[in-house]
Design an enzyme around this catalytic site. Structure first.
Site, short mmCIF file in Angstrom:
data_model
loop_
_atom_site.label_atom_id
_atom_site.label_comp_id
_atom_site.label_asym_id
_atom_site.label_seq_id
_atom_site.Cartn_x
_atom_site.Cartn_y
_atom_site.Cartn_z
N LYS A 177 61.84 59.70 57.11
CA LYS A 177 61.31 58.22 56.74
C LYS A 177 60.22 57.57 57.82
CE LYS A 177 61.38 54.17 57.38
NZ LYS A 177 60.02 53.59 57.60
N GLU A 252 64.46 57.23 70.91
CA GLU A 252 63.37 57.28 71.95
C GLU A 252 62.73 55.81 71.82
OE1 GLU A 252 62.33 59.53 73.87
OE2 GLU A 252 63.63 61.22 73.33
N CYS A 286 54.26 54.05 73.93
CA CYS A 286 55.23 53.87 74.60
C CYS A 286 55.33 53.88 76.40
CB CYS A 286 56.68 54.77 74.07
SG CYS A 286 56.38 56.31 74.07
N GLU A 387 58.05 44.45 76.39
CA GLU A 387 57.02 45.21 75.94
C GLU A 387 56.02 44.59 75.00
OE1 GLU A 387 58.23 48.59 73.12
OE2 GLU A 387 57.18 49.67 74.29
P1 NAD Z 1 59.95 49.88 64.89
O1 NAD Z 1 61.34 49.97 65.59
O2 NAD Z 1 59.53 48.57 64.25
O3 NAD Z 1 60.01 50.97 63.63
C1 NAD Z 1 60.17 52.35 63.88
C2 NAD Z 1 60.57 52.93 62.52
O4 NAD Z 1 62.05 52.37 62.45
C3 NAD Z 1 59.91 52.71 61.33
O5 NAD Z 1 59.87 53.69 60.64
C4 NAD Z 1 60.56 51.62 60.70
O6 NAD Z 1 60.29 51.50 59.23
C5 NAD Z 1 62.10 51.82 60.99
N1 NAD Z 1 63.01 50.90 60.95
C6 NAD Z 1 62.73 49.64 60.93
N2 NAD Z 1 63.96 48.83 60.73
C7 NAD Z 1 64.88 49.78 60.68
C8 NAD Z 1 66.41 49.83 60.40
N3 NAD Z 1 66.95 48.53 60.32
N4 NAD Z 1 66.97 51.04 60.09
C9 NAD Z 1 66.37 52.24 60.04
N5 NAD Z 1 65.17 52.10 60.41
C10 NAD Z 1 64.36 51.12 60.61
O7 NAD Z 1 59.09 50.50 65.95
P2 NAD Z 1 57.38 50.43 65.55
O8 NAD Z 1 56.80 49.21 65.62
O9 NAD Z 1 57.16 51.37 64.71
O10 NAD Z 1 57.10 51.48 67.14
C11 NAD Z 1 56.76 50.69 68.11
C12 NAD Z 1 57.91 51.10 69.14
O11 NAD Z 1 58.22 52.26 69.35
C13 NAD Z 1 57.75 50.36 70.74
O12 NAD Z 1 58.75 49.92 71.14
C14 NAD Z 1 57.40 51.75 71.41
O13 NAD Z 1 57.55 51.68 72.82
C15 NAD Z 1 58.34 52.81 70.76
N6 NAD Z 1 58.09 54.18 70.89
C16 NAD Z 1 58.68 54.98 71.58
C17 NAD Z 1 58.46 56.08 71.99
C18 NAD Z 1 59.25 57.09 72.70
O14 NAD Z 1 59.10 58.22 72.63
N7 NAD Z 1 60.09 56.52 73.65
C19 NAD Z 1 57.45 56.83 71.29
C20 NAD Z 1 56.58 55.75 70.55
C21 NAD Z 1 56.92 54.48 70.29
#
Ligand code: NAD
Length: 502
Positions: A177, A252, A286, A387
């Site tokens: 997803k 992550e 991130c 963040e």
């Molecule tokens: P997000 O948490 O909004 O979404 C990530 C994913 O989760 C998306 O596919 C989203 O549709 C899904 N999602 C949202 N709500 C959900 C739920 N209730 N249940 C299941 N899935 C759900 O994050 P984003 O805005 O897409 O990405 C940015 C974030 O990701 C930042 O905090 C960044 O630091 C982090 N990030 C971390 C790493 C790492 O490796 N540590 C790498 C890249 C990004």
């Protein structure tokens, strides 16, 4: 750039298909606000079909010899290589990254696929002598079943590869997803994986929103592993919602990464590292350096040089080779980033440059923010703790190395840290004392390679690591096997221990 409006589908059991409801959502080009295409807004019924297909496919896929599973990944890596230019250009449109970084994102997927393809001929377990004669023992890695992979938009090709390549070589099947902001890249990724020779059902793609499709995947009883990359807030929700089925949850999450600049640092090099880490991918990594912890002796000079560099950055669409800073992902992010400028100013930090939406001429159509630097930031201010995920960084003055380490560690996250210093003793102390999963010496906070573990301490995750050998622990379970060839009952801990005299 004119973009044709197109309709795209999910990929379930080897077939392209719409959502059962027929509902769709759109992906926008962040540089222009134009629609790139429409995608199935999947719900529980669509996830259930995908999981059913993945569950059925697992029974065969787990028995395919691992070197053969690896060969599929070698073919996938070759296809990614052939399509690298197309994927790079598409990424600059759908996600907004500049071309060099988009190419790096695709390259990371190639590297990970090659690395994990080779794992098909390793997947090492252990053998160890038995305490009894005529007995053999070993441990082997076993696939677990259906992996639910949920990914963000900021590394739209690399992160799916980081999850799917190890999951597949270990013998699992997958339902992906992807983020709702980069569905077309996910579609291309899965299409190429399908062309690499995977049997139907081994990989499935379900597009849609997190709270709908993502949530169903997290709660589905037939999905024993959830591998999730995204924000801390969503990670907490995912953990709670997966708990009823005691799933393996691999997280992550976010970062608030700090670069330390000591008084003996090579300042030219430090400026390069800070600009690359704070403003690369428009700060949406991130591992972005959103804090710079600077020794007071070089604080004034570093500010001057950083501001000069930031103000020279050319803002524009990612696909323009002249662009240094592309757009941010969407209007909501732009609003959030700008709100932090208000928060920082309100907290008393000094805005040195940026702090506004860039909207001159054509930029007005997209979601652009000027590179933003705050000085005189107190470590406890919200702009130094939360963040922001945009091109904003906070300069924090300190008096000593010990101060610098304390400030760098004084946050909830623990992903990446860096130090610029010419003093080998300080470098080694930093390696030991900085609380993060990754530490760089004389480089910025970004630049991970696929064969070392990637991930963070504290609220950046739950102790798992992606990439390298560590990834195998996420996607396998250990089985210990004992083979007794003595032809008689041998009792461990009893028959090999001398019994006390009667
Ligand atoms: P997000 O948490 O909004 O979404 C990530 C994913 O989760 C998306 O596919 C989203 O549709 C899904 N999602 C949202 N709500 C959900 C739920 N209730 N249940 C299941 N899935 C759900 O994050 P984003 O805005 O897409 O990405 C940015 C974030 O990701 C930042 O905090 C960044 O630091 C982090 N990030 C971390 C790493 C790492 O490796 N540590 C790498 C890249 C990004």
């Amino acid at each position: 750039m004119a973009v044709a409006e197109k309709q795209f589908q999910n990929y379930v059991d080897g077939k392209w298909t719409d959502a059962a409801s027929g509902d769709t959502f759109e992906s926008l080009v962040p540089a222009t606000g134009e629609a790139l295409g429409s995608f199935p807004r999947s719900a529980a019924a669509d996830v259930d079909r995908a999981v059913e297909a993945a569950k059925a496919a697992f029974e065969e896929w787990r028995l395919v010899p691992a070197p053969e599973r690896g060969n599929v990944l070698f073919r996938f890596a070759r296809l990614l290589e052939e399509q690298k230019d197309e994927l790079t250009e598409l990424m600059s449109r759908e996600m907004g990254k500049v071309l060099a970084e988009a190419g790096g994102d695709v390259q990371e997927a190639i590297d990970m696929s090659v690395y994990m393809a080779g794992e098909g001929r390793r997947l090492f377990g252990q053998t160890t002598p038995s305490e009894l004669r005529d007995k053999f023992q070993m441990s082997v890695r076993m696939p677990v079943g259906v992996v639910g992979a949920i990914t963000p938009w900021n590394f739209p090709i690399a992160i799916p590869a980081w999850k799917l390549a190890p999951a597949l070589v270990c013998g699992n099947t997958v339902v992906l997803k992807p983020a709702e902001d980069t569905p077309l890249l996910a579609k291309r990724f899965i299409e190429l994986l399908g062309e690499s020779g995977l049997p139907d059902g081994v990989v499935n793609l379900v597009q849609g929103y997190g709270e709908e499709a993502g949530d169903r995947l997290v709660r589905h009883p037939d999905v024993p592993i959830i591998t999730f990359t995204g924000s801390r807030e969503t990670g907490v929700l995912v953990t709670k919602n997966a708990a009823d089925h005691l799933k393996h949850v691999h997280l992550e999450l976010g970062g608030k990464n700090g670069i330390i600049v000591m008084d003996d640092a090579d300042l030219d090099l430090a400026v390069e590292g800070i600009v690359w880490s704070a403003f690369g991918t428009s700060g949406q990594r991130c591992t972005a350096a959103s804090r710079v912890i600077v020794h007071e002796a070089v604080y004034g000079e570093l500010q001057k040089r950083l501001v000069a560099r930031a103000e020279k950055m050319k803002i524009g669409p990612g696909w323009d080779p002249e662009t240094d800073l592309g757009p941010v992902i969407n209007q909501e992010s732009l609003d959030k980033i700008h709100s932090y400028t208000g928060i920082g100013s309100g907290e008393g930090a000094k805005l040195l440059t940026g702090g506004e939406v860039a909207s001159d001429g054509e930029l007005g159509k997209g979601f652009y923010y000027r590179p933003t630097i705050f000085a005189d930031v107190d470590p406890q201010m919200r702009i130094a703790q939360e963040e922001i995920f945009g091109p904003t960084t906070a300069l924090i003055p300190v008096k000593s190395f010990d101060d610098a380490v304390r400030v760098t560690n004084g946050i909830r996250y623990g992903l990446s840290t860096a130090i610029f210093t010419a003093d080998v003793n300080k470098a080694f102390r930093a390696m030991r004392d900085l609380q993060s999963g990754i530490t760089y010496i004389n480089a910025g906070t970004t630049g991970a390679e696929v064969h070392l573990p990637f991930g963070g301490t504290k609220d950046t995750g739950n102790g798992h690591r992606e990439a390298g050998q560590a990834a195998l622990d996420v996607f396998t379970e250990w089985k210990s096997i004992y083979v007794d060839y003595s032809g008689k009952l041998q009792r461990a801990q009893i028959d090999n221990v001398e019994q006390p005299a009667p």
